[in-house]
Motif scaffolding. Structure first.
Motif, PDB file in Angstrom:
ATOM      1  N   LEU A  56       0.837  -1.203   0.000  1.00  0.00           N
ATOM      2  CA  LEU A  56       0.000   0.000   0.000  1.00  0.00           C
ATOM      3  C   LEU A  56       0.868   1.247   0.000  1.00  0.00           C
ATOM      4  O   LEU A  56       1.786   1.381   0.805  1.00  0.00           O
ATOM      5  N   CYS A  57       0.560   2.158  -0.922  1.00  0.00           N
ATOM      6  CA  CYS A  57       1.233   3.458  -0.927  1.00  0.00           C
ATOM      7  C   CYS A  57       0.432   4.387  -0.020  1.00  0.00           C
ATOM      8  O   CYS A  57      -0.736   4.667  -0.296  1.00  0.00           O
ATOM      9  N   PRO A  58       1.042   4.873   1.074  1.00  0.00           N
ATOM     10  CA  PRO A  58       0.318   5.702   2.023  1.00  0.00           C
ATOM     11  C   PRO A  58       0.095   7.123   1.518  1.00  0.00           C
ATOM     12  O   PRO A  58      -0.708   7.868   2.066  1.00  0.00           O
ATOM     13  N   VAL A  59       0.810   7.482   0.460  1.00  0.00           N
ATOM     14  CA  VAL A  59       0.701   8.837  -0.076  1.00  0.00           C
ATOM     15  C   VAL A  59      -0.593   9.006  -0.871  1.00  0.00           C
ATOM     16  O   VAL A  59      -1.376   9.925  -0.621  1.00  0.00           O
ATOM     17  N   CYS A  60      -0.837   8.083  -1.807  1.00  0.00           N
ATOM     18  CA  CYS A  60      -2.019   8.224  -2.648  1.00  0.00           C
ATOM     19  C   CYS A  60      -3.041   7.114  -2.402  1.00  0.00           C
ATOM     20  O   CYS A  60      -4.067   7.064  -3.054  1.00  0.00           O
ATOM     21  N   ARG A  61      -2.741   6.212  -1.462  1.00  0.00           N
ATOM     22  CA  ARG A  61      -3.682   5.138  -1.117  1.00  0.00           C
ATOM     23  C   ARG A  61      -4.003   4.265  -2.322  1.00  0.00           C
ATOM     24  O   ARG A  61      -5.160   3.931  -2.589  1.00  0.00           O
ATOM     25  N   TYR A  77       8.178   1.385  -6.611  1.00  0.00           N
ATOM     26  CA  TYR A  77       7.911   2.721  -7.121  1.00  0.00           C
ATOM     27  C   TYR A  77       6.422   2.877  -7.359  1.00  0.00           C
ATOM     28  O   TYR A  77       5.796   2.040  -8.016  1.00  0.00           O
ATOM     29  N   CYS A  78       5.854   3.917  -6.792  1.00  0.00           N
ATOM     30  CA  CYS A  78       4.443   4.210  -7.024  1.00  0.00           C
ATOM     31  C   CYS A  78       4.351   5.243  -8.125  1.00  0.00           C
ATOM     32  O   CYS A  78       4.650   6.414  -7.912  1.00  0.00           O
ATOM     33  N   MET A  79       3.980   4.791  -9.310  1.00  0.00           N
ATOM     34  CA  MET A  79       3.909   5.690 -10.456  1.00  0.00           C
ATOM     35  C   MET A  79       2.817   6.747 -10.337  1.00  0.00           C
ATOM     36  O   MET A  79       3.037   7.907 -10.700  1.00  0.00           O
ATOM     37  N   PRO A  80       1.632   6.401  -9.815  1.00  0.00           N
ATOM     38  CA  PRO A  80       0.563   7.406  -9.731  1.00  0.00           C
ATOM     39  C   PRO A  80       0.963   8.668  -8.969  1.00  0.00           C
ATOM     40  O   PRO A  80       0.541   9.758  -9.323  1.00  0.00           O
ATOM     41  N   CYS A  81       1.784   8.544  -7.924  1.00  0.00           N
ATOM     42  CA  CYS A  81       2.188   9.756  -7.189  1.00  0.00           C
ATOM     43  C   CYS A  81       3.699   9.964  -7.252  1.00  0.00           C
ATOM     44  O   CYS A  81       4.242  10.825  -6.575  1.00  0.00           O
ATOM     45  N   MET A  82       4.385   9.159  -8.078  1.00  0.00           N
ATOM     46  CA  MET A  82       5.824   9.275  -8.304  1.00  0.00           C
ATOM     47  C   MET A  82       6.634   9.262  -7.009  1.00  0.00           C
ATOM     48  O   MET A  82       7.523  10.079  -6.809  1.00  0.00           O
TER      49      MET A  82
HETATM   50 ZN   LIG Z   1       1.396   6.538  -4.402  1.00  0.00          ZN
END
Ligand SMILES: [Zn+2]
Length: 100
Positions: A56-61, A77-82
């Motif tokens: 889980l990316c806590p930045v963009c959920r 790497y979370c591409m949606p929020c880079m």
């Molecule tokens: Zn993210």
């Protein structure tokens, strides 16, 4: 007779356990280009069960998915929020921690 990949790895002194592989299907996640869609999915909230290849990316959920089992200490790497994330285990769930 050929030596199996596992035997070869042991011979080389590589003791890292083999990781499970996962088949990823398109999740319909539209926020990234089509070829990357299978690597992300929307998080369904607190009741959502994360698989062994999901973080889980806590930045963009958003849930980041890997073709391989993910372990604490890995980086994804979370591409949606880079955001680059270090994988951490929080109460048995894999949660990313943003890296600077
Ligand atoms: Zn993210």
């Amino acid at each position: 007779m050929t030596m199996s990949a596992q035997t070869a790895a042991e011979t080389a002194g590589n003791v890292a356990p083999e990781r499970k592989g996962f088949e990823l299907e398109d999740t319909g996640f539209k926020e990234v280009p089509k070829k990357y869609r299978r690597f992300y999915r929307k998080w369904q909230g607190e009741d959502d069960m994360l698989a062994e290849n999901e973080v889980l990316c806590p930045v963009c959920r958003i849930v980041v998915r890997s073709a391989r089992e993910v372990l604490p200490g890995d980086r994804v790497y979370c591409m949606p929020c880079m955001t680059r994330l270090m994988v951490t285990d929080v109460d048995g769930r894999l949660i990313g921690r943003p890296l600077q």
